[in-house]
Write a protein that holds these residues in place. Structure first.
Motif, short mmCIF file in Angstrom:
data_model
loop_
_atom_site.label_atom_id
_atom_site.label_comp_id
_atom_site.label_asym_id
_atom_site.label_seq_id
_atom_site.Cartn_x
_atom_site.Cartn_y
_atom_site.Cartn_z
N ALA A 159 -24.26 -18.23 -3.21
CA ALA A 159 -23.57 -18.97 -2.16
C ALA A 159 -22.10 -19.10 -2.53
CB ALA A 159 -24.19 -20.36 -1.99
N ALA A 160 -21.24 -18.99 -1.54
CA ALA A 160 -19.81 -19.15 -1.78
C ALA A 160 -19.48 -20.62 -2.02
CB ALA A 160 -19.02 -18.64 -0.58
N VAL A 161 -18.45 -20.84 -2.81
CA VAL A 161 -17.93 -22.18 -3.06
C VAL A 161 -16.46 -22.20 -2.62
CG1 VAL A 161 -19.54 -22.62 -4.96
CG2 VAL A 161 -17.30 -21.62 -5.45
N PRO A 162 -15.88 -23.38 -2.44
CA PRO A 162 -14.48 -23.43 -1.96
C PRO A 162 -13.51 -22.56 -2.76
CG PRO A 162 -15.45 -25.60 -1.80
CD PRO A 162 -16.47 -24.73 -2.52
N ASP A 163 -13.70 -22.46 -4.07
CA ASP A 163 -12.80 -21.65 -4.89
C ASP A 163 -12.89 -20.15 -4.58
OD1 ASP A 163 -11.78 -23.87 -6.14
OD2 ASP A 163 -12.90 -23.60 -8.01
N ASP A 164 -13.91 -19.73 -3.82
CA ASP A 164 -14.06 -18.32 -3.46
C ASP A 164 -13.28 -17.92 -2.22
OD1 ASP A 164 -15.97 -17.74 -5.51
OD2 ASP A 164 -17.59 -18.53 -4.25
N ILE A 165 -12.82 -18.87 -1.44
CA ILE A 165 -12.24 -18.56 -0.13
C ILE A 165 -11.07 -17.58 -0.22
CG2 ILE A 165 -11.00 -19.54 1.84
CD1 ILE A 165 -12.95 -21.94 1.63
N VAL A 166 -10.16 -17.77 -1.14
CA VAL A 166 -9.02 -16.85 -1.25
C VAL A 166 -9.50 -15.46 -1.63
CG1 VAL A 166 -6.91 -16.32 -2.51
CG2 VAL A 166 -7.30 -18.64 -1.66
N ALA A 167 -10.38 -15.36 -2.61
CA ALA A 167 -10.87 -14.04 -3.05
C ALA A 167 -11.63 -13.34 -1.91
CB ALA A 167 -11.78 -14.18 -4.26
N SER A 209 -11.14 -13.80 1.25
CA SER A 209 -10.13 -13.43 2.25
C SER A 209 -9.38 -12.16 1.85
CB SER A 209 -9.16 -14.58 2.47
OG SER A 209 -9.85 -15.70 3.00
N VAL A 210 -9.11 -12.00 0.56
CA VAL A 210 -8.46 -10.78 0.07
C VAL A 210 -9.38 -9.58 0.26
CG1 VAL A 210 -7.64 -9.62 -2.03
CG2 VAL A 210 -6.92 -11.97 -1.53
N VAL A 211 -10.66 -9.74 -0.06
CA VAL A 211 -11.63 -8.66 0.15
C VAL A 211 -11.73 -8.33 1.64
CG1 VAL A 211 -14.09 -8.05 0.04
CG2 VAL A 211 -12.98 -9.10 -1.94
N ALA A 212 -11.78 -9.35 2.48
CA ALA A 212 -11.88 -9.12 3.93
C ALA A 212 -10.70 -8.31 4.43
CB ALA A 212 -11.96 -10.46 4.67
N SER A 213 -9.50 -8.68 4.03
CA SER A 213 -8.31 -7.98 4.49
C SER A 213 -8.30 -6.53 4.03
CB SER A 213 -7.06 -8.70 4.00
OG SER A 213 -5.91 -8.01 4.42
N ALA A 214 -8.55 -6.31 2.75
CA ALA A 214 -8.54 -4.94 2.20
C ALA A 214 -9.63 -4.08 2.85
CB ALA A 214 -8.72 -4.97 0.69
N SER A 215 -10.81 -4.66 3.01
CA SER A 215 -11.93 -3.92 3.59
C SER A 215 -11.70 -3.64 5.06
CB SER A 215 -13.22 -4.72 3.43
OG SER A 215 -13.48 -4.95 2.07
N TYR A 216 -11.19 -4.62 5.77
CA TYR A 216 -10.91 -4.48 7.19
C TYR A 216 -9.95 -3.32 7.41
CZ TYR A 216 -10.88 -6.65 11.85
OH TYR A 216 -11.07 -6.93 13.17
N ARG A 217 -8.88 -3.30 6.63
CA ARG A 217 -7.87 -2.24 6.78
C ARG A 217 -8.43 -0.87 6.41
NH1 ARG A 217 -2.18 -5.12 5.38
NH2 ARG A 217 -2.72 -7.12 6.31
N ALA A 218 -9.25 -0.81 5.38
CA ALA A 218 -9.82 0.49 4.97
C ALA A 218 -10.87 0.97 5.97
CB ALA A 218 -10.44 0.36 3.58
N PRO A 262 -8.75 -19.62 7.34
CA PRO A 262 -9.33 -20.67 8.20
C PRO A 262 -10.79 -20.38 8.59
CG PRO A 262 -7.13 -20.09 8.96
CD PRO A 262 -7.50 -19.08 7.91
N ARG A 263 -11.08 -19.13 8.92
CA ARG A 263 -12.46 -18.79 9.31
C ARG A 263 -13.43 -19.04 8.16
NH1 ARG A 263 -14.94 -13.27 12.00
NH2 ARG A 263 -17.01 -14.13 12.33
N PHE A 264 -13.06 -18.61 6.97
CA PHE A 264 -13.98 -18.76 5.85
C PHE A 264 -14.07 -20.21 5.38
CE2 PHE A 264 -12.90 -14.11 4.97
CZ PHE A 264 -13.91 -13.68 5.82
N THR A 265 -13.03 -20.97 5.58
CA THR A 265 -13.09 -22.40 5.27
C THR A 265 -14.10 -23.07 6.19
OG1 THR A 265 -10.80 -22.39 4.50
CG2 THR A 265 -11.72 -24.52 5.13
N GLU A 266 -14.04 -22.69 7.46
CA GLU A 266 -14.93 -23.28 8.47
C GLU A 266 -16.38 -22.83 8.30
OE1 GLU A 266 -15.38 -22.30 13.11
OE2 GLU A 266 -13.43 -23.13 12.56
N THR A 267 -16.61 -21.63 7.81
CA THR A 267 -17.96 -21.06 7.74
C THR A 267 -18.50 -21.00 6.30
OG1 THR A 267 -17.05 -18.81 7.64
CG2 THR A 267 -17.62 -19.68 9.83
N LEU A 268 -17.91 -21.74 5.39
CA LEU A 268 -18.26 -21.66 3.97
C LEU A 268 -19.77 -21.74 3.72
CD1 LEU A 268 -17.21 -21.51 1.03
CD2 LEU A 268 -17.13 -24.01 1.06
#
Length: 153
Positions: A7-15, A17-26, A47-53
């Motif tokens: 399960a994701a924890v709050p400290d995972d949100i930035v990481a 989000s970085v994976v989402a951006s890189a993967s989305y673009r690729a 914001p999306r991942f904060t809301e759906t944690l």
């Protein structure tokens, strides 16, 4: 390195989000226009991942987040793996964990052939195709289902 799904924890949100951006673009470089891809930077996902944690799961390898899944009401909304970690088993581990929790449907761009091959190899069945607007344009999608009651599933 082995892959751990948790399960994701709050400290995972930035990481995540970085994976989402890189993967989305690729994954969507040949599907969405450059302007839309540029809008999908890591900060845009926070914001999306904060809301759906509570519905996020992460795949971790060597102490690093290498992928994630987001499920809503038994539907896989997102499954992304860092482009540098593809082929490590993280996607399969996340998908198997989602199925174990009862996830039974997903959609993807019709043109995303790599994702479609991956889902089909994992036992997902294409049930229909359709078009819908996303990012200001109409795109073709495919809908997959997984029968979690099937023996061996």
């Amino acid at each position: 390195e082995s892959v751990i799904v948790r399960a994701a924890v709050p400290d995972d949100i930035v990481a995540v989000s970085v994976v989402a951006s890189a993967s989305y673009r690729a994954a969507f470089a040949s599907i969405l226009d450059a302007e839309e891809l540029a809008r999908r930077d890591a900060a845009s996902f926070v914001p999306r991942f904060t809301e759906t944690l509570a519905r996020l799961r992460v795949a971790e390898s060597g102490g690093q987040v290498v992928g994630f899944s987001l499920v809503t009401a038994r539907h896989l909304d997102m499954l992304f793996i860092d482009p540098g970690a593809q082929g490590t088993g993280a996607g399969g581990a996340l998908l198997a964990e989602a199925v174990a929790r009862g996830t039974c449907s997903l959609e993807c761009f019709r043109a995303n052939l790599a994702a479609r091959r991956f889902y089909e190899r994992q036992g997902w069945v294409l049930t229909r195709g359709y078009s819908r607007p996303i990012a200001g344009q109409v795109h073709d999608f495919v809908y997959y289902e997984h029968n979690t009651k099937r023996p061996g599933a």
